[in-house]
Design a protein around this motif. Structure first.
Motif, PDB file in Angstrom:
ATOM      1  N   TRP A 232     -11.924  -7.237 -10.426  1.00 23.32           N
ATOM      2  CA  TRP A 232     -11.004  -7.753 -11.432  1.00 23.32           C
ATOM      3  C   TRP A 232     -11.726  -8.723 -12.366  1.00 23.32           C
ATOM      4  O   TRP A 232     -11.547  -8.681 -13.587  1.00 23.32           O
ATOM      5  N   PHE A 233     -12.543  -9.599 -11.808  1.00 21.50           N
ATOM      6  CA  PHE A 233     -13.292 -10.557 -12.620  1.00 21.50           C
ATOM      7  C   PHE A 233     -14.236  -9.842 -13.570  1.00 21.50           C
ATOM      8  O   PHE A 233     -14.318 -10.181 -14.759  1.00 21.50           O
ATOM      9  N   MET A 234     -14.921  -8.820 -13.101  1.00 22.24           N
ATOM     10  CA  MET A 234     -15.918  -8.120 -13.914  1.00 22.24           C
ATOM     11  C   MET A 234     -15.273  -7.288 -15.016  1.00 22.24           C
ATOM     12  O   MET A 234     -15.734  -7.289 -16.157  1.00 22.24           O
ATOM     13  N   MET A 235     -14.180  -6.598 -14.708  1.00 21.66           N
ATOM     14  CA  MET A 235     -13.633  -5.618 -15.637  1.00 21.66           C
ATOM     15  C   MET A 235     -12.481  -6.135 -16.482  1.00 21.66           C
ATOM     16  O   MET A 235     -12.245  -5.620 -17.576  1.00 21.66           O
TER      17      MET A 235
ATOM     18  N   THR B 203     -14.562   4.308 -11.317  1.00 22.28           N
ATOM     19  CA  THR B 203     -13.766   5.205 -12.150  1.00 22.28           C
ATOM     20  C   THR B 203     -13.066   4.444 -13.263  1.00 22.28           C
ATOM     21  O   THR B 203     -13.105   4.838 -14.429  1.00 22.28           O
ATOM     22  N   PHE B 204     -12.421   3.326 -12.910  1.00 21.86           N
ATOM     23  CA  PHE B 204     -11.681   2.588 -13.927  1.00 21.86           C
ATOM     24  C   PHE B 204     -12.617   1.911 -14.920  1.00 21.86           C
ATOM     25  O   PHE B 204     -12.288   1.790 -16.108  1.00 21.86           O
ATOM     26  N   ASP B 205     -13.793   1.480 -14.471  1.00 24.50           N
ATOM     27  CA  ASP B 205     -14.752   0.876 -15.382  1.00 24.50           C
ATOM     28  C   ASP B 205     -15.178   1.873 -16.454  1.00 24.50           C
ATOM     29  O   ASP B 205     -15.392   1.516 -17.615  1.00 24.50           O
TER      30      ASP B 205
ATOM     31  N   LEU C 261      -2.814  -3.397 -13.895  1.00 23.84           N
ATOM     32  CA  LEU C 261      -1.980  -2.333 -13.339  1.00 23.84           C
ATOM     33  C   LEU C 261      -2.742  -1.014 -13.280  1.00 23.84           C
ATOM     34  O   LEU C 261      -2.601  -0.240 -12.323  1.00 23.84           O
ATOM     35  N   GLY C 262      -3.556  -0.756 -14.313  1.00 23.61           N
ATOM     36  CA  GLY C 262      -4.344   0.467 -14.324  1.00 23.61           C
ATOM     37  C   GLY C 262      -5.348   0.509 -13.188  1.00 23.61           C
ATOM     38  O   GLY C 262      -5.518   1.549 -12.532  1.00 23.61           O
ATOM     39  N   LEU C 263      -6.017  -0.609 -12.931  1.00 25.62           N
ATOM     40  CA  LEU C 263      -6.994  -0.673 -11.841  1.00 25.62           C
ATOM     41  C   LEU C 263      -6.313  -0.440 -10.495  1.00 25.62           C
ATOM     42  O   LEU C 263      -6.793   0.347  -9.667  1.00 25.62           O
ATOM     43  N   VAL C 264      -5.185  -1.113 -10.275  1.00 26.26           N
ATOM     44  CA  VAL C 264      -4.444  -0.919  -9.020  1.00 26.26           C
ATOM     45  C   VAL C 264      -3.965   0.527  -8.904  1.00 26.26           C
ATOM     46  O   VAL C 264      -4.020   1.138  -7.826  1.00 26.26           O
ATOM     47  N   GLY C 265      -3.496   1.080 -10.025  1.00 24.11           N
ATOM     48  CA  GLY C 265      -3.029   2.459 -10.013  1.00 24.11           C
ATOM     49  C   GLY C 265      -4.126   3.449  -9.685  1.00 24.11           C
ATOM     50  O   GLY C 265      -3.914   4.403  -8.921  1.00 24.11           O
ATOM     51  N   VAL C 266      -5.317   3.253 -10.263  1.00 28.07           N
ATOM     52  CA  VAL C 266      -6.444   4.149  -9.975  1.00 28.07           C
ATOM     53  C   VAL C 266      -6.846   4.043  -8.510  1.00 28.07           C
ATOM     54  O   VAL C 266      -7.156   5.060  -7.862  1.00 28.07           O
ATOM     55  N   TRP C 267      -6.836   2.824  -7.970  1.00 24.86           N
ATOM     56  CA  TRP C 267      -7.151   2.645  -6.546  1.00 24.86           C
ATOM     57  C   TRP C 267      -6.120   3.377  -5.682  1.00 24.86           C
ATOM     58  O   TRP C 267      -6.471   4.111  -4.755  1.00 24.86           O
ATOM     59  N   GLY C 268      -4.846   3.177  -5.999  1.00 31.30           N
ATOM     60  CA  GLY C 268      -3.808   3.852  -5.231  1.00 31.30           C
ATOM     61  C   GLY C 268      -3.907   5.360  -5.335  1.00 31.30           C
ATOM     62  O   GLY C 268      -3.731   6.086  -4.331  1.00 31.30           O
ATOM     63  N   LEU C 269      -4.198   5.865  -6.528  1.00 30.69           N
ATOM     64  CA  LEU C 269      -4.334   7.304  -6.718  1.00 30.69           C
ATOM     65  C   LEU C 269      -5.538   7.843  -5.946  1.00 30.69           C
ATOM     66  O   LEU C 269      -5.480   8.938  -5.370  1.00 30.69           O
ATOM     67  N   THR C 270      -6.641   7.066  -5.928  1.00 33.40           N
ATOM     68  CA  THR C 270      -7.827   7.482  -5.180  1.00 33.40           C
ATOM     69  C   THR C 270      -7.513   7.595  -3.692  1.00 33.40           C
ATOM     70  O   THR C 270      -7.859   8.589  -3.040  1.00 33.40           O
ATOM     71  N   VAL C 271      -6.864   6.570  -3.150  1.00 34.27           N
ATOM     72  CA  VAL C 271      -6.506   6.588  -1.727  1.00 34.27           C
ATOM     73  C   VAL C 271      -5.572   7.747  -1.425  1.00 34.27           C
ATOM     74  O   VAL C 271      -5.780   8.512  -0.462  1.00 34.27           O
ATOM     75  N   ALA C 272      -4.527   7.914  -2.240  1.00 32.12           N
ATOM     76  CA  ALA C 272      -3.541   8.970  -1.992  1.00 32.12           C
ATOM     77  C   ALA C 272      -4.168  10.357  -2.072  1.00 32.12           C
ATOM     78  O   ALA C 272      -3.858  11.242  -1.254  1.00 32.12           O
ATOM     79  N   THR C 273      -5.067  10.552  -3.045  1.00 31.79           N
ATOM     80  CA  THR C 273      -5.695  11.866  -3.208  1.00 31.79           C
ATOM     81  C   THR C 273      -6.570  12.209  -2.015  1.00 31.79           C
ATOM     82  O   THR C 273      -6.500  13.323  -1.470  1.00 31.79           O
ATOM     83  N   ILE C 274      -7.406  11.252  -1.591  1.00 37.63           N
ATOM     84  CA  ILE C 274      -8.305  11.524  -0.466  1.00 37.63           C
ATOM     85  C   ILE C 274      -7.515  11.740   0.817  1.00 37.63           C
ATOM     86  O   ILE C 274      -7.786  12.665   1.594  1.00 37.63           O
ATOM     87  N   LEU C 275      -6.515  10.893   1.061  1.00 33.81           N
ATOM     88  CA  LEU C 275      -5.685  11.067   2.257  1.00 33.81           C
ATOM     89  C   LEU C 275      -4.960  12.410   2.227  1.00 33.81           C
ATOM     90  O   LEU C 275      -4.859  13.098   3.250  1.00 33.81           O
ATOM     91  N   GLY C 276      -4.448  12.781   1.052  1.00 38.39           N
ATOM     92  CA  GLY C 276      -3.754  14.049   0.937  1.00 38.39           C
ATOM     93  C   GLY C 276      -4.651  15.235   1.188  1.00 38.39           C
ATOM     94  O   GLY C 276      -4.254  16.207   1.867  1.00 38.39           O
TER      95      GLY C 276
END
Length: 457
Positions: free
Chosen positions: A174-177, A272-274, A305-320
């Motif tokens: 968060w600090f970097m981006m 990814t978000f960076d 929100l975008g960073l959190v969303g990308v993280w959540g999408l990454t987790v959900a996709t891999i788990l799925g």
């Protein structure tokens, strides 16, 4: 095609007219790359990954990855000593950050951290093993402090596993981006100094081994070093140099627990978000004009929100994908082992994503190391030189650099495919690998698209 290329040249012509500070803040993808047939590159890479996964899943036996010792010697410089020397250098950089020039391109703290620690050290670790182990600025001071305090017990922090590192890594990303001024030497010095102090206190309380779980840079560098073809194994006062195929160390790792899975997915999401945040696509999605950016403060909330969303999408996709693999007929698709294969993708993305930045801001770093006080000195023996970004528009050099980035992404995914096939074990139905293959292909396309699409600064 001709009109599209002309439009892209026009866009980058406008961007080239922006003040130099914008170009310095972010290494923009040059117009030369936009004129390359990147669509063909992406299509070819996707096909290679898909065919490799299909043939690997259908094969009865995969090639082995074995580590071979090269030589063995005494440890020349104990980690306690090298770490303490690194800590002294860190103190000097903090002093420069607090009291030196506020220009990020003329302050060694900013240059050494963002170019050296965040880019050069990870790249070196991917080639030569865990370089961070020797220069970790906490290990030596923590060992010395615990000896002075005569402390041998822990404080129970190990029960938290890797979650402290996840929290620290999330704050750093968060600090970097997203934060307002991560390149400001004064701000960076305050944040880095406070973070070092917090980790130091916790490590003194728990023990220096806790750094391997609780400190995000130590965890990240250790993971990236797992793909190195050469590495050192330290046992007591003996060091053994090993060599092996990239990823051989990954196959020897135990399955990842929940905290480690969160850490690896955060690393993937952050990269990814960076790459995504400055693309014209994302700028249009959040209502920003990429040619007239309103500044970081205006988009802090939506980018968070975008960073959190990308993280959540990454987790959900891999788990799925892993759940689908198990459902189709592969009980070996367990989250902990399979997630190890994504270490290769994290390493390849890190190398490809920051290559141009290394070649641009790295010049400022070299100039500052050669003349740290800007008095005409030559501490490195180098003659005065001018920082140049001319290679970014060279039609001979840029295709070669893009080829390096392309190769890093492609090889990372091919290695990840191989590792995933090995980590799920034998006796798996070939069709059970289909969801993971689709994910690897999609990740390849996404990574290469982020490297080649138009972006703002």
């Amino acid at each position: 095609m001709i009109h599209r290329r002309a439009a892209r040249r026009g866009i980058w012509g406008v961007l080239a007219a922006l003040p130099p500070s914008h170009a310095v803040a972010c290494a923009l993808p040059p117009s030369v790359i936009l004129t390359l047939p990147t669509g063909h590159y992406i299509t070819g890479a996707a096909l290679v990954v898909a065919l490799t996964a299909i043939m690997g899943a259908a094969a009865e036996r995969l090639p082995e990855m074995r580590a071979v010792p090269v030589l063995e010697r005494r440890v020349l410089l104990p980690v306690t000593v090298s770490s303490y020397l690194s800590f002294l250098c860190f103190l000097g950089l903090l002093f420069l950050g607090l009291f030196g020039a506020r220009d990020p391109m003329h302050n060694l703290l900013t240059l050494v951290f963002w170019t050296g620690v965040w880019i050069a050290v990870p790249l070196a670790s991917m080639l030569c093993g865990n370089v961070w182990r020797a220069i970790n600025p906490w290990t030596g001071p923590v060992i010395i402090a615990r000896q002075i305090l005569d402390r041998t017990a822990g404080a129970g922090l190990s029960r938290l596993g890797h979650w402290p590192a996840v929290a620290g890594f999330a704050g750093f990303i968060w600090f970097m981006m997203i934060s307002l001024s991560p390149d400001d030497p004064f701000v960076l010095a305050q944040v880095a100094g406070l973070y070092w102090l917090v980790i130091f206190v916790l490590a003194v309380a728990e023990g220096e081994e806790w750094l391997q779980k609780g400190e995000f840079l130590t965890v990240l560098m250790g993971y990236l070093a797992r793909v190195a073809p050469f590495w050192l194994e330290i046992r007591g006062n003996r060091a053994r140099l090993m060599r092996g195929w990239p990823g051989a160390q990954v196959l020897e790792m135990p399955p990842l627990d929940a905290g480690q899975v969160a850490f690896v997915t955060l690393a993937l999401a952050g990269l990814t978000f960076d790459g995504l945040a400055d693309t014209f696509w994302w700028q249009g999605l959040i209502g920003e004009n990429p040619l007239e950016p309103t500044g970081r403060s205006a988009v802090m909330g939506v980018n968070t929100l975008g960073l959190v969303g990308v993280w959540g999408l990454t987790v959900a996709t891999i788990l799925g994908v892993i759940w689908l693999g198990r459902a189709i007929g592969g009980r070996g698709f367990a989250l902990g082992p399979v997630m190890l294969s994504f270490l290769a993708i994290a390493a390849g993305y890190h190398a490809a994503h920051y290559l141009i930045m290394l070649l641009t801001t790295g010049q400022y770093t070299l100039a500052a190391l050669n003349d740290p006080f800007f008095r005409g000195d030559a501490w490195l023996g180098l003659p005065p030189f001018y920082v140049s970004f001319g290679f970014l528009t060279d039609t001979r050099i840029m295709p070669l650099l893009y080829a390096l980035q392309f190769g890093a992404i492609l090889l990372a995914h091919l290695l990840a495919v191989y590792l995933s096939l090995r980590l799920v074990g034998p006796g798996m139905r070939a069709i059970a690998h289909l969801p993971m293959t689709a994910l690897m292909v999609g990740y390849t396309i996404l990574g290469l698209w982020l490297l080649s699409t138009a972006r703002s600064g």
